[in-house]
Scaffold this motif. Structure first.
Motif, PDB file in Angstrom:
ATOM      1  N   SER A 152     -55.584  58.868  41.176  1.00 45.04           N
ATOM      2  CA  SER A 152     -54.801  57.738  41.653  1.00 45.04           C
ATOM      3  C   SER A 152     -53.771  57.335  40.610  1.00 45.04           C
ATOM      4  CB  SER A 152     -55.724  56.554  41.960  1.00 45.04           C
ATOM      5  OG  SER A 152     -56.407  56.137  40.790  1.00 45.04           O
ATOM      6  N   ASN A 193     -51.682  51.223  37.922  1.00 51.36           N
ATOM      7  CA  ASN A 193     -50.927  50.075  38.400  1.00 51.36           C
ATOM      8  C   ASN A 193     -49.531  50.011  37.800  1.00 51.36           C
ATOM      9  OD1 ASN A 193     -50.477  47.494  39.679  1.00 51.36           O
ATOM     10  ND2 ASN A 193     -50.826  46.562  37.675  1.00 51.36           N
ATOM     11  N   PRO A 246     -42.721  46.721  42.083  1.00 50.67           N
ATOM     12  CA  PRO A 246     -43.350  47.730  42.942  1.00 50.67           C
ATOM     13  C   PRO A 246     -42.457  48.956  43.114  1.00 50.67           C
ATOM     14  CG  PRO A 246     -43.619  45.542  43.876  1.00 50.67           C
ATOM     15  CD  PRO A 246     -42.670  45.395  42.726  1.00 50.67           C
ATOM     16  N   GLN A 257     -44.755  50.074  47.013  1.00 54.84           N
ATOM     17  CA  GLN A 257     -46.020  50.757  46.771  1.00 54.84           C
ATOM     18  C   GLN A 257     -46.950  49.850  45.952  1.00 54.84           C
ATOM     19  OE1 GLN A 257     -46.285  54.183  48.206  1.00 54.84           O
ATOM     20  NE2 GLN A 257     -44.697  52.932  49.166  1.00 54.84           N
ATOM     21  N   LYS A 258     -48.208  50.218  45.879  1.00 51.77           N
ATOM     22  CA  LYS A 258     -49.161  49.401  45.126  1.00 51.77           C
ATOM     23  C   LYS A 258     -48.922  49.496  43.623  1.00 51.77           C
ATOM     24  CE  LYS A 258     -52.884  49.587  48.557  1.00 51.77           C
ATOM     25  NZ  LYS A 258     -54.292  49.994  48.820  1.00 51.77           N
ATOM     26  N   HIS A 259     -48.452  50.653  43.150  1.00 50.47           N
ATOM     27  CA  HIS A 259     -48.199  50.804  41.720  1.00 50.47           C
ATOM     28  C   HIS A 259     -46.785  50.352  41.381  1.00 50.47           C
ATOM     29  CE1 HIS A 259     -46.950  54.537  43.679  1.00 50.47           C
ATOM     30  NE2 HIS A 259     -46.098  54.730  42.676  1.00 50.47           N
ATOM     31  N   ARG A 260     -46.565  50.060  40.115  1.00 48.09           N
ATOM     32  CA  ARG A 260     -45.302  49.483  39.680  1.00 48.09           C
ATOM     33  C   ARG A 260     -44.528  50.432  38.767  1.00 48.09           C
ATOM     34  NH1 ARG A 260     -44.720  43.908  40.513  1.00 48.09           N
ATOM     35  NH2 ARG A 260     -46.454  43.077  41.727  1.00 48.09           N
ATOM     36  N   GLU A 274     -57.980  46.653  32.307  1.00 43.77           N
ATOM     37  CA  GLU A 274     -56.802  47.248  32.923  1.00 43.77           C
ATOM     38  C   GLU A 274     -56.094  48.173  31.955  1.00 43.77           C
ATOM     39  OE1 GLU A 274     -54.975  43.549  33.989  1.00 43.77           O
ATOM     40  OE2 GLU A 274     -55.176  43.993  36.117  1.00 43.77           O
TER      41      GLU A 274
END
Length: 215
Positions: free
Chosen positions: A2, A5, A120, A129-132, A204
């Protein structure tokens, strides 16, 4: 695996890293002629934002169709040393949690020549998207460094943007994907990584670092 973030992804080699900007025809033509930005028409006193993500640049400029001031998409290859200098001399654009005193943070912000913003990432249809992805704002002493020392090559990729956009409009997403610049995770040193993630929890940070999100 995946996608973390927050992640720097870019076209790069052992000497340079590519960033994107969108400008008017006057600024773009001048930059292409001289191999860097000249003032005028480029405005030295304004903050200038550089973006390693091609698709985020497409989102920001509307594939070069949003407005005349952003109709030309430029790919700028800058030195990795310059890129890393910018990250080292940056401040997150939002109030990082370890600054308890807002006035202290504003004072530091005024004295810091680079802003970092995590936005994003976008897909081919420019959906968030969810990731930045990272945006880097240069001001004060960072601007002359960018145009006089860091910039190695400037190319006009407006036609490429138009070709990809046309494929997207035709629903040919696989073909459009194949035309995209190949952006890979770009690693930074441990101190820079921690600096860019200074508003995150330790968990994180460990997750992103294990995934080699930042170079």
């Amino acid at each position: 695996m995946s996608i973390p973030n927050k992640q720097i992804r870019a076209v790069y080699d052992d000497k340079t890293i590519r960033v994107y900007q969108a400008y008017s025809a006057a600024i773009a033509d001048s930059a292409l002629e001289y191999g860097t930005f000249k003032s005028p028409p480029f405005k030295m006193e304004r903050m200038t934002w550089i973006k390693p993500s091609f698709l985020w640049m497409m989102y920001r400029s509307g594939w070069g169709k949003k407005e005349s001031a952003q109709q030309r998409i430029l790919a700028i290859d800058i030195t990795r040393e310059g890129f890393e200098w910018a990250l080292e001399h940056s401040l997150l654009s939002h109030k990082a949690k370890h600054y308890a005193d807002k006035d202290e943070w504003l004072r530091i912000k005024k004295a810091t020549p680079v802003r970092i913003q995590w936005d994003p990432e976008r897909d081919l249809q420019l959906q968030p998207q969810k990731h930045r992805t990272i945006q880097i704002g240069l001001t004060n002493e960072a601007v002359p460094l960018y145009i006089n020392e860091w910039t190695q090559k400037i190319a006009d990729v407006s036609d490429l943007a138009a070709e990809i956009h046309e494929l997207v409009e035709q629903g040919e997403l696989a073909a459009a994907e194949r035309r995209l610049p190949v952006e890979m995770p770009f690693n930074v040193t441990e101190p820079i990584f921690r600096h860019l993630h200074d508003s995150e929890t330790e968990g994180e940070q460990n997750f992103n670092h294990d995934c080699a999100a930042i170079e």
